[in-house]
Design an enzyme around this catalytic site. Structure first.
Site, PDB file in Angstrom:
ATOM      1  N   ASP A  68     -26.703 -19.423  23.135  1.00 44.14           N
ATOM      2  CA  ASP A  68     -26.314 -18.178  23.803  1.00 44.14           C
ATOM      3  C   ASP A  68     -25.042 -18.470  24.600  1.00 44.14           C
ATOM      4  OD1 ASP A  68     -26.527 -15.518  24.921  1.00 44.14           O
ATOM      5  OD2 ASP A  68     -27.343 -16.391  26.743  1.00 44.14           O
ATOM      6  N   TYR A  99     -19.706 -13.689  27.553  1.00 42.82           N
ATOM      7  CA  TYR A  99     -19.019 -13.403  26.288  1.00 42.82           C
ATOM      8  C   TYR A  99     -18.697 -11.897  26.185  1.00 42.82           C
ATOM      9  CZ  TYR A  99     -20.134 -17.916  23.895  1.00 42.82           C
ATOM     10  OH  TYR A  99     -20.214 -19.223  23.496  1.00 42.82           O
ATOM     11  N   CYS A 120     -28.277 -14.274  21.277  1.00 40.20           N
ATOM     12  CA  CYS A 120     -27.268 -13.513  22.016  1.00 40.20           C
ATOM     13  C   CYS A 120     -26.894 -12.303  21.179  1.00 40.20           C
ATOM     14  CB  CYS A 120     -26.050 -14.426  22.230  1.00 40.20           C
ATOM     15  SG  CYS A 120     -24.642 -13.642  23.009  1.00 40.20           S
ATOM     16  N   ASN A 121     -27.088 -11.109  21.724  1.00 43.30           N
ATOM     17  CA  ASN A 121     -26.730  -9.895  20.989  1.00 43.30           C
ATOM     18  C   ASN A 121     -25.225  -9.846  20.720  1.00 43.30           C
ATOM     19  OD1 ASN A 121     -29.248  -7.782  21.257  1.00 43.30           O
ATOM     20  ND2 ASN A 121     -29.169  -9.174  22.983  1.00 43.30           N
ATOM     21  N   CYS A 133     -29.217  -7.197  25.824  1.00 41.10           N
ATOM     22  CA  CYS A 133     -28.545  -8.464  26.137  1.00 41.10           C
ATOM     23  C   CYS A 133     -29.650  -9.419  26.576  1.00 41.10           C
ATOM     24  CB  CYS A 133     -27.530  -8.264  27.260  1.00 41.10           C
ATOM     25  SG  CYS A 133     -26.942  -9.803  27.999  1.00 41.10           S
ATOM     26  N   HIS A 151     -29.797 -11.780  28.541  1.00 34.70           N
ATOM     27  CA  HIS A 151     -29.896 -12.113  29.972  1.00 34.70           C
ATOM     28  C   HIS A 151     -30.799 -11.120  30.723  1.00 34.70           C
ATOM     29  CE1 HIS A 151     -26.381 -14.666  29.192  1.00 34.70           C
ATOM     30  NE2 HIS A 151     -26.443 -15.134  30.432  1.00 34.70           N
TER      31      HIS A 151
HETATM   32  N1  DGL Z   1     -26.749 -12.926  26.441  1.00 39.77           N
HETATM   33  C1  DGL Z   1     -25.741 -12.282  25.717  1.00 39.77           C
HETATM   34  C2  DGL Z   1     -26.196 -11.091  24.912  1.00 39.77           C
HETATM   35  O1  DGL Z   1     -27.337 -11.051  24.511  1.00 39.77           O
HETATM   36  C3  DGL Z   1     -24.345 -12.182  26.210  1.00 39.77           C
HETATM   37  C4  DGL Z   1     -24.066 -12.048  27.631  1.00 39.77           C
HETATM   38  C5  DGL Z   1     -22.625 -12.304  27.925  1.00 39.77           C
HETATM   39  O2  DGL Z   1     -22.264 -13.481  27.889  1.00 39.77           O
HETATM   40  O3  DGL Z   1     -21.890 -11.357  28.176  1.00 39.77           O
HETATM   41  O4  DGL Z   1     -25.447 -10.199  24.646  1.00 39.77           O
END
Ligand code: DGL
Length: 263
Positions: free
Chosen positions: A18, A50, A81-82, A191, A193
């Site tokens: 991720d 990201y 990670c989406n 997401c 997180h």
């Molecule tokens: N955890 C990530 C997701 O599922 C990305 C979070 C990020 O780094 O902006 O999208």
């Protein structure tokens, strides 16, 4: 590469990555679903978030991580990670056709199909909401259902700091989604997180039901490993190891703390 992947068979590890700590919410599901597997988790916390980067940058970061994991002996990859799934999964599957690559996507389908009288709120990163993958998902499942989307800029940083509650995150969430209180009754955590701050989101939105892609991702990994004859014997005692692009004892402690925080 194909030959090496075959020779590894079921003995290799499953690489999970991720942009940072968020994928640990998916890892919890993976370990529950597949306790005999060895998982190696990598969080790119030095480059998180990201979600505000360009799709090309996210792809390049994902490709670097994936190639390292494959060189180290991964038998399968989970993009936990989406954002990275939206920006990189298709290209990674083309580049590494010899091993299963599972991604995670916003759980819009189960949210739309669940009973409810209000609208469905999708919380995700800017990149996830902007890219084709989500646009196609929304076109497919949103017909006749009211859907609201919110790019939750700033939220990932709280989770990366391990700040899962308190007045600052409450104020950020109020600003991001407070206006939907009473209007939505199903919330997609798009997401990885966000499941760590589910309780805080619930305090702002009231009585809502949450949906995330973790359990579906774990089931899909099981299916693909079984299909390719890559499942570990059930009597093997699986393991979990963590590494991060921020290689400090504090960061390692945060990864372990979040893994021990059921979400
Ligand atoms: N955890 C990530 C997701 O599922 C990305 C979070 C990020 O780094 O902006 O999208």
């Amino acid at each position: 590469m194909a030959e090496r992947a075959e020779s590894l068979g079921s003995e290799g590890f499953v690489g999970v990555f991720d942009s940072g700590v968020g994928g640990i919410s998916v890892l919890q599901h993976l370990v529950r679903e597949l306790p005999a597997e060895d998982f190696r988790f990598f969080g790119d916390s030095a480059h998180a978030p990201y979600g505000g980067k360009t799709p090309e940058e996210v792809y390049q970061l994902s490709e670097d991580i994936a190639s390292r994991m494959i060189d180290d002996g991964a038998k399968a990859l989970v993009i936990a990670c989406n954002t990275a799934t939206s920006a990189a999964a298709t290209q990674l599957r083309t580049h590494y056709p010899e091993l299963p690559i599972v991604g995670v996507e916003p759980a819009l389908k189960p949210a739309v199909l669940a009973p409810g009288a209000g609208k469905v709120l999708v919380m995700a990163t800017e990149v996830t909401l902007a890219l084709d993958k989500f646009q196609r998902l929304a076109e497919r499942w949103a017909e006749g259902v009211g859907i609201e989307t919110v790019a939750c800029t700033g939220l990932v940083e709280f989770v990366e700091r391990g700040e899962l509650e308190g007045p600052h995150i409450a104020a950020l969430l109020e600003g991001l989604v407070g206006r939907y209180r009473g209007e939505v009754d199903r919330v997609v955590l798009g997401c990885t997180h966000y499941p760590f701050v589910r309780a805080q989101i619930g305090k702002v939105l009231g009585d809502v039901r949450f949906f995330d892609g973790g359990a579906g991702t774990a089931r899909q990994l099981r299916r693909l490993l079984a299909q390719d004859g890559l499942l570990r014997d059930a009597d093997h005692k699986g393991s979990v190891t963590f590494s991060s692009s921020i290689d400090t004892p504090e960061e390692r402690a945060l990864y372990q703390r979040l893994f021990d925080t059921p979400c």
